[in-house]
Design a protein around this motif. Structure first.
Motif, PDB file in Angstrom:
ATOM      1  N   LYS A 302       0.837  -1.202   0.000  1.00 49.45           N
ATOM      2  CA  LYS A 302       0.000   0.000   0.000  1.00 49.45           C
ATOM      3  C   LYS A 302       0.873   1.254   0.000  1.00 49.45           C
ATOM      4  O   LYS A 302       1.922   1.301   0.647  1.00 49.45           O
ATOM      5  CB  LYS A 302      -0.906   0.019   1.236  1.00 49.45           C
ATOM      6  N   HIS A 303       0.435   2.274  -0.740  1.00 53.15           N
ATOM      7  CA  HIS A 303       1.182   3.521  -0.765  1.00 53.15           C
ATOM      8  C   HIS A 303       0.215   4.706  -0.841  1.00 53.15           C
ATOM      9  O   HIS A 303      -0.945   4.545  -1.225  1.00 53.15           O
ATOM     10  CB  HIS A 303       2.161   3.545  -1.949  1.00 53.15           C
ATOM     11  N   PRO A 304       0.668   5.907  -0.484  1.00 51.30           N
ATOM     12  CA  PRO A 304      -0.213   7.077  -0.495  1.00 51.30           C
ATOM     13  C   PRO A 304      -0.618   7.463  -1.914  1.00 51.30           C
ATOM     14  O   PRO A 304       0.096   7.191  -2.880  1.00 51.30           O
ATOM     15  CB  PRO A 304       0.642   8.181   0.145  1.00 51.30           C
ATOM     16  N   THR A 305      -1.753   8.120  -2.039  1.00 51.57           N
ATOM     17  CA  THR A 305      -2.164   8.665  -3.324  1.00 51.57           C
ATOM     18  C   THR A 305      -1.325   9.908  -3.631  1.00 51.57           C
ATOM     19  O   THR A 305      -0.709  10.505  -2.740  1.00 51.57           O
ATOM     20  CB  THR A 305      -3.641   9.057  -3.312  1.00 51.57           C
ATOM     21  N   SER A 306      -1.333  10.298  -4.899  1.00 53.78           N
ATOM     22  CA  SER A 306      -0.631  11.527  -5.287  1.00 53.78           C
ATOM     23  C   SER A 306      -1.214  12.728  -4.557  1.00 53.78           C
ATOM     24  O   SER A 306      -0.490  13.644  -4.147  1.00 53.78           O
ATOM     25  CB  SER A 306      -0.736  11.734  -6.796  1.00 53.78           C
ATOM     26  N   GLY A 307      -2.540  12.725  -4.375  1.00 52.13           N
ATOM     27  CA  GLY A 307      -3.186  13.831  -3.682  1.00 52.13           C
ATOM     28  C   GLY A 307      -2.733  13.957  -2.246  1.00 52.13           C
ATOM     29  O   GLY A 307      -2.466  15.062  -1.756  1.00 52.13           O
ATOM     30  N   ARG A 349      -9.548   4.255 -17.354  1.00 50.45           N
ATOM     31  CA  ARG A 349     -10.468   3.765 -16.325  1.00 50.45           C
ATOM     32  C   ARG A 349      -9.968   2.455 -15.736  1.00 50.45           C
ATOM     33  O   ARG A 349     -10.098   2.211 -14.524  1.00 50.45           O
ATOM     34  CB  ARG A 349     -11.857   3.555 -16.928  1.00 50.45           C
ATOM     35  N   ILE A 350      -9.395   1.605 -16.576  1.00 55.10           N
ATOM     36  CA  ILE A 350      -8.829   0.349 -16.082  1.00 55.10           C
ATOM     37  C   ILE A 350      -7.683   0.633 -15.118  1.00 55.10           C
ATOM     38  O   ILE A 350      -7.577   0.032 -14.035  1.00 55.10           O
ATOM     39  CB  ILE A 350      -8.353  -0.529 -17.262  1.00 55.10           C
ATOM     40  N   ASN A 351      -6.802   1.566 -15.488  1.00 60.16           N
ATOM     41  CA  ASN A 351      -5.703   1.947 -14.605  1.00 60.16           C
ATOM     42  C   ASN A 351      -6.217   2.495 -13.281  1.00 60.16           C
ATOM     43  O   ASN A 351      -5.634   2.240 -12.213  1.00 60.16           O
ATOM     44  CB  ASN A 351      -4.821   2.992 -15.286  1.00 60.16           C
ATOM     45  N   ASN A 352      -7.305   3.256 -13.326  1.00 61.90           N
ATOM     46  CA  ASN A 352      -7.873   3.821 -12.099  1.00 61.90           C
ATOM     47  C   ASN A 352      -8.309   2.722 -11.142  1.00 61.90           C
ATOM     48  O   ASN A 352      -8.013   2.760  -9.941  1.00 61.90           O
ATOM     49  CB  ASN A 352      -9.075   4.708 -12.432  1.00 61.90           C
ATOM     50  N   ASN A 353      -9.031   1.732 -11.671  1.00 66.60           N
ATOM     51  CA  ASN A 353      -9.553   0.663 -10.816  1.00 66.60           C
ATOM     52  C   ASN A 353      -8.435  -0.191 -10.231  1.00 66.60           C
ATOM     53  O   ASN A 353      -8.543  -0.696  -9.106  1.00 66.60           O
ATOM     54  CB  ASN A 353     -10.520  -0.216 -11.610  1.00 66.60           C
ATOM     55  N   ILE A 354      -7.351  -0.352 -10.987  1.00 67.37           N
ATOM     56  CA  ILE A 354      -6.202  -1.088 -10.458  1.00 67.37           C
ATOM     57  C   ILE A 354      -5.510  -0.267  -9.375  1.00 67.37           C
ATOM     58  O   ILE A 354      -5.149  -0.778  -8.311  1.00 67.37           O
ATOM     59  CB  ILE A 354      -5.201  -1.420 -11.597  1.00 67.37           C
ATOM     60  N   GLY A 355      -5.348   1.023  -9.644  1.00 69.49           N
ATOM     61  CA  GLY A 355      -4.631   1.886  -8.714  1.00 69.49           C
ATOM     62  C   GLY A 355      -5.335   2.075  -7.386  1.00 69.49           C
ATOM     63  O   GLY A 355      -4.684   2.174  -6.334  1.00 69.49           O
ATOM     64  N   VAL A 356      -6.670   2.137  -7.383  1.00 76.40           N
ATOM     65  CA  VAL A 356      -7.419   2.348  -6.140  1.00 76.40           C
ATOM     66  C   VAL A 356      -7.104   1.271  -5.116  1.00 76.40           C
ATOM     67  O   VAL A 356      -7.003   1.536  -3.907  1.00 76.40           O
ATOM     68  CB  VAL A 356      -8.935   2.392  -6.437  1.00 76.40           C
ATOM     69  N   ASN A 357      -6.915   0.040  -5.567  1.00 81.92           N
ATOM     70  CA  ASN A 357      -6.643  -1.071  -4.656  1.00 81.92           C
ATOM     71  C   ASN A 357      -5.264  -0.996  -4.014  1.00 81.92           C
ATOM     72  O   ASN A 357      -4.979  -1.737  -3.071  1.00 81.92           O
ATOM     73  CB  ASN A 357      -6.778  -2.399  -5.410  1.00 81.92           C
ATOM     74  N   MET A 358      -4.400  -0.105  -4.518  1.00 79.64           N
ATOM     75  CA  MET A 358      -3.066   0.052  -3.951  1.00 79.64           C
ATOM     76  C   MET A 358      -3.028   1.145  -2.880  1.00 79.64           C
ATOM     77  O   MET A 358      -1.976   1.381  -2.283  1.00 79.64           O
ATOM     78  CB  MET A 358      -2.058   0.385  -5.062  1.00 79.64           C
ATOM     79  N   HIS A 359      -4.165   1.806  -2.641  1.00 72.61           N
ATOM     80  CA  HIS A 359      -4.220   2.881  -1.655  1.00 72.61           C
ATOM     81  C   HIS A 359      -5.102   2.481  -0.476  1.00 72.61           C
ATOM     82  O   HIS A 359      -5.717   1.409  -0.468  1.00 72.61           O
ATOM     83  CB  HIS A 359      -4.781   4.156  -2.291  1.00 72.61           C
ATOM     84  N   SER A 360      -5.155   3.353   0.511  1.00 76.37           N
ATOM     85  CA  SER A 360      -6.034   3.148   1.664  1.00 76.37           C
ATOM     86  C   SER A 360      -6.830   4.436   1.900  1.00 76.37           C
ATOM     87  O   SER A 360      -6.438   5.281   2.719  1.00 76.37           O
ATOM     88  CB  SER A 360      -5.220   2.785   2.908  1.00 76.37           C
ATOM     89  N   PRO A 361      -7.940   4.620   1.155  1.00 76.52           N
ATOM     90  CA  PRO A 361      -8.721   5.862   1.259  1.00 76.52           C
ATOM     91  C   PRO A 361      -9.216   6.155   2.674  1.00 76.52           C
ATOM     92  O   PRO A 361      -9.256   7.319   3.080  1.00 76.52           O
ATOM     93  CB  PRO A 361      -9.893   5.613   0.308  1.00 76.52           C
TER      94      PRO A 361
END
Length: 383
Positions: A302-307, A349-361
């Motif tokens: 897990k890693h932080p989002t760019s935001g 959109r595919i990249n978005n759905n993959i990337g969300v799982n690497m974060h912890s909102p």
């Protein structure tokens, strides 16, 4: 009387005198050659770009994404998940040799097995197709892994201290960070956003689409990007914006993906290398990334989002007026990820759905609420 004799007189008299270089004005070719060597060694900062953004819909990009790169992801996955080597020049040298040796020996063995099984008919489909498949699933990935490590040596060696943010040259103290969540289009804050000194945006943000500017404004001074390298796309490039790569220095395999996704999958290799070697391109420091991971309580891959990285960076940056203003941060809590969902291509959109799982909102939301309680961050609607 101390002036050296002309060469003709030296030969005539036999006198030996010290060599004196002729004036530069008489040697235009050598002056041009010296200038070219200097430019190659260290590009001119802030004047001439060595790269030009390329359109997203180029044919070779589609060919690279869907015909070539899709085959080597299974080979890359174990390294991407399990390898945590730091992104250093020393590690690049080691893994360049490692991937070269493993790729060569494994390729010889794999192609040898195919030849042993179907070599009796070398021009038949039953032999050619397995050989091609072996190249795509083994040779090709390891060629790229070794090549990435080789080029990362040069990329990591570039002096980036004169980058605007690294040098502390802010446009002013007032900072607003615009997230890509659907709430960014709630309210007409466009003119208010454009009044800030620093306006930070992310990845494939949209403000060129008619109608969106009244919600999110048009000004961009800092462009954060993930491994897709959206600033190198003509559709998302913002002239004169300072580019920050969010997680490039996190570890060696992550740095490699920044090169592979755009340079390999999209076949924009030369442009990607020039972009990453540009001294005006910078990234979050390893110290900032690790500190934020610890503050969020992230573990594993897990890693932080760019935001979240951007908010934390400007909250702690000298010269920034607190609170830092934020807008469009929904922490992925809704049916849509981005406010420009309708304008987003399928590939993104595919990249978005993959990337969300690497974060912890959830953890990021808790951390932002903590910063708000401390008076360091405030939502634009409340400012």
């Amino acid at each position: 009387w101390l002036k050296p004799l002309p060469c003709s007189k030296q030969r005539h008299t036999g006198q030996r005198q010290a060599f004196t270089a002729p004036p530069q004005k008489n040697l235009p070719f050598l002056r041009w050659l010296s200038r070219r060597r200097a430019e190659k060694k260290m590009p001119d900062r802030g004047t001439v770009k060595t790269w030009t953004p390329a359109p997203a819909g180029a044919f070779r990009s589609y060919f690279g994404r869907y015909a070539l790169s899709m085959w080597f992801y299974p080979t890359l996955l174990p390294y991407a998940v399990c390898n945590h080597a730091a992104a250093t020049v020393e590690n690049c040298r080691f893994y360049r040799m490692f991937f070269s040796v493993v790729g060569l020996l494994g390729g010889i063995a794999a192609h040898g097995l195919v030849w042993r099984r179907w070599g009796s008919q070398p021009l038949s489909k039953s032999h050619i197709l397995p050989q091609v498949l072996t190249f795509l699933t083994w040779d090709h990935p390891y060629i790229w892994l070794a090549a990435c490590c080789h080029h990362l040596i040069d990329i990591l060696s570039v002096d980036r201290r004169e980058n605007r943010l690294n040098a502390g040259r802010l446009h002013g103290p007032r900072v607003v960070v615009i997230g890509n969540g659907p709430s960014a289009c709630e309210g007409h804050y466009g003119e208010k956003i454009d009044e800030f000194d620093e306006v930070i945006r992310f990845n494939n943000f949209q403000c060129k689409v008619a109608g969106l500017e009244k919600h999110v404004g048009t000004k961009t001074t800092v462009h954060f990007s993930d491994g897709v390298l959206y600033p190198t796309f003509k559709e998302y490039h913002v002239p004169n914006a300072t580019i920050v790569l969010s997680l490039f220095i996190d570890r060696l395999m992550v740095a490699g993906t920044y090169l592979i996704l755009r340079g390999g999958a999209d076949l924009q290799t030369s442009m990607t290398l020039n972009f990453l070697k540009d001294p005006d391109t910078t990234w979050m420091s390893k110290e900032n990334i690790e500190r934020l991971k610890k503050a969020l309580g992230l573990q594993g891959v897990k890693h932080p989002t760019s935001g979240m990285l951007a908010i934390d960076y400007f909250v702690n940056k000298p010269g920034v007026q607190l609170p830092v203003i934020i807008h469009g941060f929904d922490f992925f809590m809704g049916p849509k990820i981005h406010y420009y969902h309708e304008q987003e291509p399928l590939y993104e959109r595919i990249n978005n759905n993959i990337g969300v799982n690497m974060h912890s909102p959830r953890l990021e939301k808790i951390y932002v609420e903590k910063l708000i309680a401390e008076g360091k961050v405030k939502f634009l609607r409340e400012a």
